[in-house]
Design a protein around this motif. Sequence first.
Motif, PDB file in Angstrom:
ATOM      1  N   PHE A  58       0.791  -1.095   0.007  1.00  0.00           N
ATOM      2  CA  PHE A  58       0.047  -0.062  -0.005  1.00  0.00           C
ATOM      3  C   PHE A  58       0.758   1.140  -0.085  1.00  0.00           C
ATOM      4  O   PHE A  58       0.346   2.198  -0.644  1.00  0.00           O
ATOM      5  CB  PHE A  58      -1.084   0.004   1.247  1.00  0.00           C
ATOM      6  N   ILE A  59       1.934   1.240   0.732  1.00  0.00           N
ATOM      7  CA  ILE A  59       2.796   2.544   0.659  1.00  0.00           C
ATOM      8  C   ILE A  59       3.415   2.583  -0.752  1.00  0.00           C
ATOM      9  O   ILE A  59       3.605   3.644  -1.214  1.00  0.00           O
ATOM     10  CB  ILE A  59       3.929   2.469   1.640  1.00  0.00           C
ATOM     11  N   HIS A  60       3.820   1.487  -1.094  1.00  0.00           N
ATOM     12  CA  HIS A  60       4.579   1.647  -2.433  1.00  0.00           C
ATOM     13  C   HIS A  60       3.768   1.857  -3.654  1.00  0.00           C
ATOM     14  O   HIS A  60       3.932   2.760  -4.533  1.00  0.00           O
ATOM     15  CB  HIS A  60       5.173   0.058  -2.753  1.00  0.00           C
ATOM     16  N   ARG A  61       2.298   1.400  -3.650  1.00  0.00           N
ATOM     17  CA  ARG A  61       1.407   1.823  -4.602  1.00  0.00           C
ATOM     18  C   ARG A  61       1.006   3.303  -4.473  1.00  0.00           C
ATOM     19  O   ARG A  61       0.839   4.116  -5.412  1.00  0.00           O
ATOM     20  CB  ARG A  61      -0.043   0.957  -4.377  1.00  0.00           C
ATOM     21  N   TYR A  62       0.888   3.694  -3.342  1.00  0.00           N
ATOM     22  CA  TYR A  62       0.583   5.160  -2.871  1.00  0.00           C
ATOM     23  C   TYR A  62       1.544   6.153  -3.530  1.00  0.00           C
ATOM     24  O   TYR A  62       1.190   7.185  -4.121  1.00  0.00           O
ATOM     25  CB  TYR A  62       0.129   5.606  -1.489  1.00  0.00           C
ATOM     26  N   MET A  63       2.834   5.793  -3.391  1.00  0.00           N
ATOM     27  CA  MET A  63       3.948   6.370  -3.992  1.00  0.00           C
ATOM     28  C   MET A  63       4.057   6.661  -5.723  1.00  0.00           C
ATOM     29  O   MET A  63       4.598   7.637  -6.132  1.00  0.00           O
ATOM     30  CB  MET A  63       5.231   5.964  -3.443  1.00  0.00           C
ATOM     31  N   HIS A  64       3.128   5.629  -6.110  1.00  0.00           N
ATOM     32  CA  HIS A  64       3.039   5.636  -7.518  1.00  0.00           C
ATOM     33  C   HIS A  64       1.798   6.551  -8.128  1.00  0.00           C
ATOM     34  O   HIS A  64       1.692   7.403  -9.094  1.00  0.00           O
ATOM     35  CB  HIS A  64       2.897   4.243  -8.251  1.00  0.00           C
ATOM     36  N   LEU A  65       1.045   6.362  -7.100  1.00  0.00           N
ATOM     37  CA  LEU A  65      -0.207   7.254  -7.359  1.00  0.00           C
ATOM     38  C   LEU A  65      -0.231   8.763  -6.950  1.00  0.00           C
ATOM     39  O   LEU A  65      -0.936   9.530  -7.692  1.00  0.00           O
ATOM     40  CB  LEU A  65      -1.741   6.570  -6.488  1.00  0.00           C
ATOM     41  N   ASN A  66       0.451   8.925  -5.916  1.00  0.00           N
ATOM     42  CA  ASN A  66       0.603  10.342  -5.677  1.00  0.00           C
ATOM     43  C   ASN A  66       1.698  10.932  -6.600  1.00  0.00           C
ATOM     44  O   ASN A  66       3.037  10.545  -6.320  1.00  0.00           O
ATOM     45  CB  ASN A  66       1.322  10.569  -4.142  1.00  0.00           C
ATOM     46  N   LYS A  67       1.569  11.864  -7.560  1.00  0.00           N
ATOM     47  CA  LYS A  67       2.263  12.386  -8.280  1.00  0.00           C
ATOM     48  C   LYS A  67       3.654  13.074  -7.631  1.00  0.00           C
ATOM     49  O   LYS A  67       4.746  13.105  -7.972  1.00  0.00           O
ATOM     50  CB  LYS A  67       1.911  13.342  -9.312  1.00  0.00           C
ATOM     51  N   PHE A  68       3.295  13.744  -6.650  1.00  0.00           N
ATOM     52  CA  PHE A  68       4.369  14.553  -5.912  1.00  0.00           C
ATOM     53  C   PHE A  68       5.268  13.599  -5.206  1.00  0.00           C
ATOM     54  O   PHE A  68       6.568  13.705  -5.255  1.00  0.00           O
ATOM     55  CB  PHE A  68       3.788  15.305  -4.668  1.00  0.00           C
ATOM     56  N   LEU A  69       4.947  12.717  -4.440  1.00  0.00           N
ATOM     57  CA  LEU A  69       5.745  11.496  -3.691  1.00  0.00           C
ATOM     58  C   LEU A  69       6.373  10.726  -5.130  1.00  0.00           C
ATOM     59  O   LEU A  69       7.703  10.440  -4.715  1.00  0.00           O
ATOM     60  CB  LEU A  69       4.769  10.709  -2.902  1.00  0.00           C
ATOM     61  N   TYR A  70       5.847  10.559  -5.991  1.00  0.00           N
ATOM     62  CA  TYR A  70       6.735   9.894  -6.853  1.00  0.00           C
ATOM     63  C   TYR A  70       7.708  10.696  -7.727  1.00  0.00           C
ATOM     64  O   TYR A  70       8.763  10.094  -7.701  1.00  0.00           O
ATOM     65  CB  TYR A  70       5.461   9.228  -8.118  1.00  0.00           C
ATOM     66  N   LYS A  71       7.466  11.866  -7.972  1.00  0.00           N
ATOM     67  CA  LYS A  71       8.331  12.802  -8.705  1.00  0.00           C
ATOM     68  C   LYS A  71       9.552  12.948  -7.631  1.00  0.00           C
ATOM     69  O   LYS A  71      10.956  13.018  -8.108  1.00  0.00           O
ATOM     70  CB  LYS A  71       7.852  13.995  -9.016  1.00  0.00           C
ATOM     71  N   HIS A  72       9.427  13.285  -6.459  1.00  0.00           N
ATOM     72  CA  HIS A  72      10.279  13.888  -5.501  1.00  0.00           C
ATOM     73  C   HIS A  72      10.781  12.624  -4.445  1.00  0.00           C
ATOM     74  O   HIS A  72      11.968  12.914  -3.828  1.00  0.00           O
ATOM     75  CB  HIS A  72       9.958  14.974  -4.580  1.00  0.00           C
TER      76      HIS A  72
END
Length: 256
Positions: A111-125
């Motif tokens: 769930f943390i891993h998937r959320y980091m892909h769904l949240n554009k800010f977290l994925y980018k940074h």
Amino acid sequence: MAFMMSDELLGTFVPIVVYWLYSGLYIVLDGKAMDNYRLHTRAEEDVKNIVSKMTVVKGVLIQQAFQIAVSLSLFTIISDDSGTVKAQPSLLVMLLQFLVAMVVMDTWQYFIHRYMHLNKFLYKHVHSKHHTLVVPYAFGALYNHPLEGLLLDTVGGALSFLFSGMTPRTGIFFFSFATIKTVDDHCGLWLPGNILHVFFSNNSAYHDVHHQLYGSKYNFSQPFFVMWDKILGTYMPCSLVARKEGGFEARPIKKD
């Protein structure tokens, strides 16, 4: 000397030693003969990976420093001031604790891993740092942004330890095993006779799919099972196709 160290200290440092020894084994074996088992060619690795291996080593060491700090803090909080060593349960109980810890770790990381892909800010940074290794290799398994390392690996490990009720001594073996599994999943090789592939369908080929652009929305599960991918519709199975130049390609199987 190792035998003079507490189980808590061993549980903190042994998995780190295991990480470098096991990933180092892949480096030692990485000769021309291994090209027949690679999931990507050496040329692909040189072109697609945009960070140097020295940068990766530094990044992993930083994450492991955070891991040590959190682990020692956790053991300080839950330690028994009497100095008595907690008795080990039966083998059956330890195996059940292993299973509980594996499920807890998988659930947290999915769930943390998937959320980091769904949240554009977290994925980018944050999470995109790990995906700069499009062609994974063993010692890059823990190449993450420090915040990701803290949330995904360190907190996930702490929750697995606490919810399973395992002793620090059992934790030495569990976290060493989890480390081996994580390194193996990122090794970029499909080796014959790999016993981990016998017991786990979440393996180097499965995770390689996730590191490719077409698989970035699939195969979030790590490091043990694929259950959450299957339950929540993010499962992308793959087949191994031999390349003419040697090695294999993890090719996705089209979903109906």
